[in-house]
Design an enzyme around this catalytic site. Sequence first.
Site, PDB file in Angstrom:
ATOM      1  N   PHE A  98       0.868  -1.199  -0.127  1.00 52.48           N
ATOM      2  CA  PHE A  98      -0.057  -0.101   0.024  1.00 52.48           C
ATOM      3  C   PHE A  98       0.722   1.408   0.095  1.00 52.48           C
ATOM      4  O   PHE A  98       0.813   2.037  -1.054  1.00 52.48           O
ATOM      5  CB  PHE A  98      -0.980  -0.010   0.969  1.00 52.48           C
ATOM      6  CG  PHE A  98      -2.108  -1.110   1.096  1.00 52.48           C
ATOM      7  CD1 PHE A  98      -3.255  -0.748   0.283  1.00 52.48           C
ATOM      8  CD2 PHE A  98      -1.761  -2.162   1.266  1.00 52.48           C
ATOM      9  CE1 PHE A  98      -4.321  -2.016   0.240  1.00 52.48           C
ATOM     10  CE2 PHE A  98      -2.857  -3.315   1.189  1.00 52.48           C
ATOM     11  CZ  PHE A  98      -3.898  -3.039   0.774  1.00 52.48           C
ATOM     12  N   GLU A  99       1.744   1.466   1.027  1.00 51.65           N
ATOM     13  CA  GLU A  99       2.257   2.630   1.221  1.00 51.65           C
ATOM     14  C   GLU A  99       3.524   2.619   1.926  1.00 51.65           C
ATOM     15  O   GLU A  99       3.570   2.890   3.041  1.00 51.65           O
ATOM     16  CB  GLU A  99       1.308   3.981   1.875  1.00 51.65           C
ATOM     17  CG  GLU A  99       1.729   5.223   1.695  1.00 51.65           C
ATOM     18  CD  GLU A  99       0.856   6.413   2.169  1.00 51.65           C
ATOM     19  OE1 GLU A  99       0.437   7.163   1.500  1.00 51.65           O
ATOM     20  OE2 GLU A  99       0.506   5.971   3.467  1.00 51.65           O
ATOM     21  N   GLN A 100       4.620   2.449   1.170  1.00 54.25           N
ATOM     22  CA  GLN A 100       6.094   2.230   1.876  1.00 54.25           C
ATOM     23  C   GLN A 100       6.858   3.381   1.178  1.00 54.25           C
ATOM     24  O   GLN A 100       6.674   3.623  -0.091  1.00 54.25           O
ATOM     25  CB  GLN A 100       6.510   0.910   1.730  1.00 54.25           C
ATOM     26  CG  GLN A 100       6.695   0.373   0.287  1.00 54.25           C
ATOM     27  CD  GLN A 100       7.813  -0.911   0.291  1.00 54.25           C
ATOM     28  OE1 GLN A 100       8.755  -0.905   1.017  1.00 54.25           O
ATOM     29  NE2 GLN A 100       7.296  -1.994  -0.403  1.00 54.25           N
TER      30      GLN A 100
END
Length: 546
Positions: free
Chosen positions: A367-369
């Site tokens: 998702f959001e790294q």
Amino acid sequence: MPLVKNPILPGFNPDPSILRVGKDYYIATSTFEWYPGVQIHHSTDLANWTLLTRPLTRKSQLDMRGDPDSCGVWAPCLTHDGDKFWLVYTDVKRKDGSFKDAHNYIVWADKMDGGEWSDPVYVNSSGFDPSLFHDPDSGKKYFVNMLWDHRRRPLLFAGIAVQEWNAKTRKLVGERKNVYRGTDLQLAEAPHVYKRNGWYYMLIAEGGTGYEHACTFARSKDIWGPYETHPDKYIVTSKDHPRAALQRAGHGDIVETEDGRTYLVHLTGRPTTQARRCVLGRETAIQECYWGEDDWLYVKNGPVPSVWVDLPGKRDESKYWGEKRYTFEDGLHKDLQWLRTPETERIFNVKDGKLTLMGREAIGSWFEQALVARRQEHFSYDAETVMDFSPTDERQFAGLTAYYCRYNFFYLAVTAHSDGQRELLIMSSEASWPIGNLNTPYVPYVQIPNEGKVKLALTIRGNQLQFYYAVLGCGGDEELKKMGPVFDASIVSDECGGHQQHGSFTGAFVGVAASDLNGLAAEAKFDYLLYKPVKNEQDAYVRDNE
């Protein structure tokens, strides 16, 4: 003409779609979960290629948050109809198991360099690897894609579908027809259609993207078929030649030069070690072709792909072997990419000559790294960065990583113990699919002062990876010191990327990352990223070049 050594696009550059407009050649390749989407390289001589653009740059075109590893943008098709450039691509949301959630889109632009690409038009989701064929005689456009049948009745890869697409209404019209099911090799995909001497020709891939891969050729007098298969079936393949230098040959496209010569670009892999691991992922190679008196296309010296090929130009090897030192005075260099998200302001910014990563989810998140990296394009190289980071506990970490996917990375990170004491820690996930655990026991950590920048480095020599570190500005020894053991660098490869065999489709990257599992977006600032290719005599593909 000069001989040029394959591949022409080394490193992770799979599923090539080639196009010539005047004197200019363009190749579009898949980018999967890496953002921005689709790589387009440019050349004027087929030998020297420069990364020109990645056209899928904004949320309206592409948002891959939640896409699993090796999903995202599959198999783009780049064409020109005499007026506009057209780009067809798939955003795959699920690939494992019986179902494929694969959504196909079209974007277009008036010009390639500096032109803005349109918002996407949705086409269908019946399969993947779509292409757009512009019939030069009728002026009609046809959308072509493989069909997926989750029932396997009789085949999972059910065949190649053709349907007319209306550019004015931007919709499919008329009947969709399954026109070609391929050969007994099965797994028909990656269709491209051409017209020549009254024939409609169809080039497809079969055998899967592993060591049974092949380019199959067929033709018909009618776009709707029936299609007859080439007398040799496969015009390029390495499947029966396990010792050929270029393996996994398939998924191709055809282009003609201004003087009428024909070339085929295709996917390939260069395995190393006894385990046959493709660390550089799936690359792009090129073959010279000719048309026989029977109006069939043949690959010169085929079907096994040639390493050395006659091309119009001579390659300048100095660019390939040149050191790259990425600094951040003028934004993010085009070699660098990140993962999945179009909302870059949440994971990084570039200002005051620094790259600042805002720690988000853990390394490997779908998702959001916060991870910014470049492709590994050489079997041996050095990488280095200098980082300023002040973690407060063990849930904040940032550093340098050799990365493939969630299940497959090596990571030298600066973090802290629960008492706030800063330390260096190596985290590795080595072919950990499907669980995704870190390898234990951990390499012993190293305490470092709570103040001062840290230099992090790694060296890869073939299948050997070694980390290094130095603490700067504290009045002590600033020479690089080894950290941890020698790791098996061949783990960061397609074959170890997770999923089922030949189910990982990207390639090794090296870059910087930051995570804050407290949810506080702790910032790590990086001065530069160095990537230095090394000519290592132990690397077979380097040794064979001399």
